[in-house]
Design a protein around this motif. Structure first.
Motif, PDB file in Angstrom:
ATOM      1  N   ALA A 132       0.631  -1.017  -0.219  1.00 49.70           N
ATOM      2  CA  ALA A 132      -0.130  -0.427  -0.033  1.00 49.70           C
ATOM      3  C   ALA A 132       1.218   1.199   0.527  1.00 49.70           C
ATOM      4  N   LYS A 133       2.288   1.505   0.601  1.00 47.41           N
ATOM      5  CA  LYS A 133       2.835   2.523   1.074  1.00 47.41           C
ATOM      6  C   LYS A 133       3.929   2.534  -0.058  1.00 47.41           C
ATOM      7  N   GLY A 134       4.191   1.693  -0.753  1.00 46.99           N
ATOM      8  CA  GLY A 134       5.406   1.255  -2.151  1.00 46.99           C
ATOM      9  C   GLY A 134       6.708   1.479  -0.940  1.00 46.99           C
ATOM     10  N   ARG A 135       6.707   0.692  -0.265  1.00 47.64           N
ATOM     11  CA  ARG A 135       7.462   0.365   0.450  1.00 47.64           C
ATOM     12  C   ARG A 135       8.733  -0.532   0.120  1.00 47.64           C
ATOM     13  N   PRO A 136       9.770  -0.160   0.421  1.00 48.33           N
ATOM     14  CA  PRO A 136      10.752  -1.601   0.227  1.00 48.33           C
ATOM     15  C   PRO A 136      10.327  -1.996   1.286  1.00 48.33           C
ATOM     16  N   PRO A 193       3.409   1.782   9.597  1.00 49.29           N
ATOM     17  CA  PRO A 193       4.469   2.534   9.613  1.00 49.29           C
ATOM     18  C   PRO A 193       3.473   3.693   9.663  1.00 49.29           C
ATOM     19  N   SER A 194       4.492   5.494   9.346  1.00 47.65           N
ATOM     20  CA  SER A 194       4.066   6.284   8.780  1.00 47.65           C
ATOM     21  C   SER A 194       2.555   6.027   7.351  1.00 47.65           C
ATOM     22  N   ALA A 195       1.391   6.520   8.038  1.00 49.99           N
ATOM     23  CA  ALA A 195       0.447   5.773   6.575  1.00 49.99           C
ATOM     24  C   ALA A 195       0.928   7.015   5.793  1.00 49.99           C
ATOM     25  N   ASN A 196       1.733   8.035   4.930  1.00 49.36           N
ATOM     26  CA  ASN A 196       1.987   7.955   3.307  1.00 49.36           C
ATOM     27  C   ASN A 196       2.290   7.188   2.319  1.00 49.36           C
ATOM     28  N   ILE A 197       2.397   7.296   1.480  1.00 49.19           N
ATOM     29  CA  ILE A 197       3.538   6.780   0.365  1.00 49.19           C
ATOM     30  C   ILE A 197       4.110   6.922   0.405  1.00 49.19           C
ATOM     31  N   PRO A 236       6.106  13.439   3.122  1.00 52.17           N
ATOM     32  CA  PRO A 236       6.233  13.694   3.937  1.00 52.17           C
ATOM     33  C   PRO A 236       5.132  12.853   4.922  1.00 52.17           C
ATOM     34  N   SER A 237       5.616  12.443   6.577  1.00 57.16           N
ATOM     35  CA  SER A 237       4.311  11.909   7.136  1.00 57.16           C
ATOM     36  C   SER A 237       3.248  12.577   7.261  1.00 57.16           C
ATOM     37  N   PRO A 238       1.642  11.834   6.869  1.00 53.30           N
ATOM     38  CA  PRO A 238       1.119  13.109   7.623  1.00 53.30           C
ATOM     39  C   PRO A 238      -0.257  13.139   9.005  1.00 53.30           C
ATOM     40  N   ARG A 283      15.354   8.227   0.679  1.00 55.90           N
ATOM     41  CA  ARG A 283      14.807   9.584   0.711  1.00 55.90           C
ATOM     42  C   ARG A 283      13.641   9.613   1.774  1.00 55.90           C
ATOM     43  N   HIS A 284      13.580  10.834   2.013  1.00 51.38           N
ATOM     44  CA  HIS A 284      12.542  10.619   3.421  1.00 51.38           C
ATOM     45  C   HIS A 284      11.948  12.094   3.072  1.00 51.38           C
ATOM     46  N   TYR A 285      10.354  11.726   3.558  1.00 53.53           N
ATOM     47  CA  TYR A 285       9.954  12.722   3.975  1.00 53.53           C
ATOM     48  C   TYR A 285       9.647  14.740   2.830  1.00 53.53           C
TER      49      TYR A 285
HETATM   50 MG    MG Z   1       8.254   7.459   7.511  1.00 52.86          MG
END
Ligand code: MG
Ligand code: AMP
Length: 351
Positions: A56-60, A143-147, A151-153, A241-243
């Motif tokens: 859902a996040k596209g997170r590694p 985890p944080s609920a962002n793609i 930036p975190s929601p 890369r973040h936020y």
């Molecule tokens: Mg996060």
């Protein structure tokens, strides 16, 4: 995917909590508010729920998830060993914005911990999060609920923007009180190590347990220099890369007058300027957004991510930010800002 939306204010906490437990217990995923940022939760003991969160996040999937609990007794089955230090920290800071890392027990799947032998656990203090986690029989990996990368929601609008159609349930619980992710402290090694700065500062941790070291990757000079490709930071998330807002961001160093002089010279209508309320009047060009008051560093923490998202909405091509203090919560603010900038800093005098 069909996404259900519920609001604590309109639907009531009882209905919201029942729906949350149902989704988590049936292996689904749900976004929920916490005092740090919104989280995207799933059953922390179920590998397939972790897989849904990553997708859902596209997170590694080597970037581990934090397990969220509502009661202290839920901690013991998740960890290999309890220590006196952990007990003291829990007494001082839970429920609250502190994540602790332990050696994990057998029941925590490696899919949840990004393949690590350790597990990160937190007990949020936000009243909605606390109630949801008290009612749910399971630890909730979130985890944080962002793609991934965004930036975190910190408000429900951000969650809906990123995750509508990608999660089973989104819960509106108002704005996040703190606005930056939890402090992460690793207790699994010889010396307690700060892996991510947050609202609970190094000094506050040291006041409770004495010696705490900082992972070098969180220092500003390391973010600016960049992490070498072959380096393996203790918190795997630190290498990504973040936020980041969509437009490239640079932090400009120098006195307020020098920063304003430089940006008044180079900014145009497609340039975003991130500044404090105290300094806003110095900027005559560009799209100027204020992020809070220098007098009140917590106000800057609170508004940072939502302001970065507002630059996306304005469609600016380039963003410059003033440099904020590193005192207290300022350490966490500058950590996120420099990560959002991908380590890009410039000196006002040479811009
Ligand atoms: Mg996060
Ligand atoms: P987020 O949930 O988006 O705030 O990201 C969670 C952060 O916690 C990531 O940066 C992870 O790398 C870190 N984390 C979670 N579990 C562990 C762990 N077992 N060891 C080290 N870092 C962890």
């Amino acid at each position: 995917m069909k996404t259900r939306i519920l609001s604590v204010r309109d639907d009531g906490i009882d209905a919201v909590s029942a729906a949350f437990s149902e989704v988590i217990e049936s292996g689904g995923i749900a976004a929920f508010p916490t005092e740090t940022v919104y989280g995207l939760g799933g059953n922390g003991l179920l590998a397939s729920a972790a897989a849904k969160i990553y997708a859902a996040k596209g997170r590694p999937s080597d970037n581990p998830l934090i397990l969220h609990i509502g009661k202290e007794e839920q901690l013991f089955p998740l960890i290999a060993e309890m220590t006196a230090e952990a007990e003291a920290l829990i007494r001082a800071f839970w429920p609250g914005p502190l994540t602790l890392i332990f050696q994990k027990s057998e029941i925590v799947p490696r899919e949840t911990t990004g393949g690590l032998n350790t597990v990160a656990v937190r007990m949020p203090s936000d009243p909605t999060a606390h109630r949801l986690l008290m009612d749910c029989a399971l630890p909730v990996a979130a985890p944080s609920a962002n793609i991934s990368g965004r930036p975190s929601p910190t408000s429900f609008r951000h969650v809906k923007e990123d995750l509508f159609g990608r999660a089973d349930l989104l819960i509106d619980g108002g704005d996040s009180a703190i606005g930056l992710e939890s402090t992460i402290l690793d207790l699994s090694g010889q010396v307690p190590t700060l892996l991510r700065p947050g609202f609970i500062t190094l000094e506050k941790l040291q006041a409770v347990i004495g010696e705490v070291q900082e992972d070098p990757v969180i220092r500003p000079e390391h973010i600016i220099a960049g992490i070498p490709a072959d380096f393996r930071p203790k918190a795997p998330g630190m290498k990504y890369r973040h936020y980041a807002p969509k437009a490239p961001l640079t932090v400009v160093r120098g006195s307020a007058a020098a920063v304003a002089e430089a940006l008044n010279r180079i900014a145009d209508e497609d340039t975003g300027i991130l500044t404090s309320e105290e300094h806003a009047a110095l900027f005559q060009k560009g799209r100027v957004l204020t992020v809070g008051r220098l007098k009140d560093p917590e106000s800057i923490a609170h508004a940072l991510f939502s302001t970065l998202r507002r630059f996306d909405e304005l469609g600016v091509h380039r963003i410059y930010s003033e440099d904020f203090t590193e005192a207290d919560i300022g350490t966490a603010v500058m950590n996120r800002l420099l990560k959002a900038a991908g380590g890009s800093v410039a000196d006002a005098e040479t811009l």
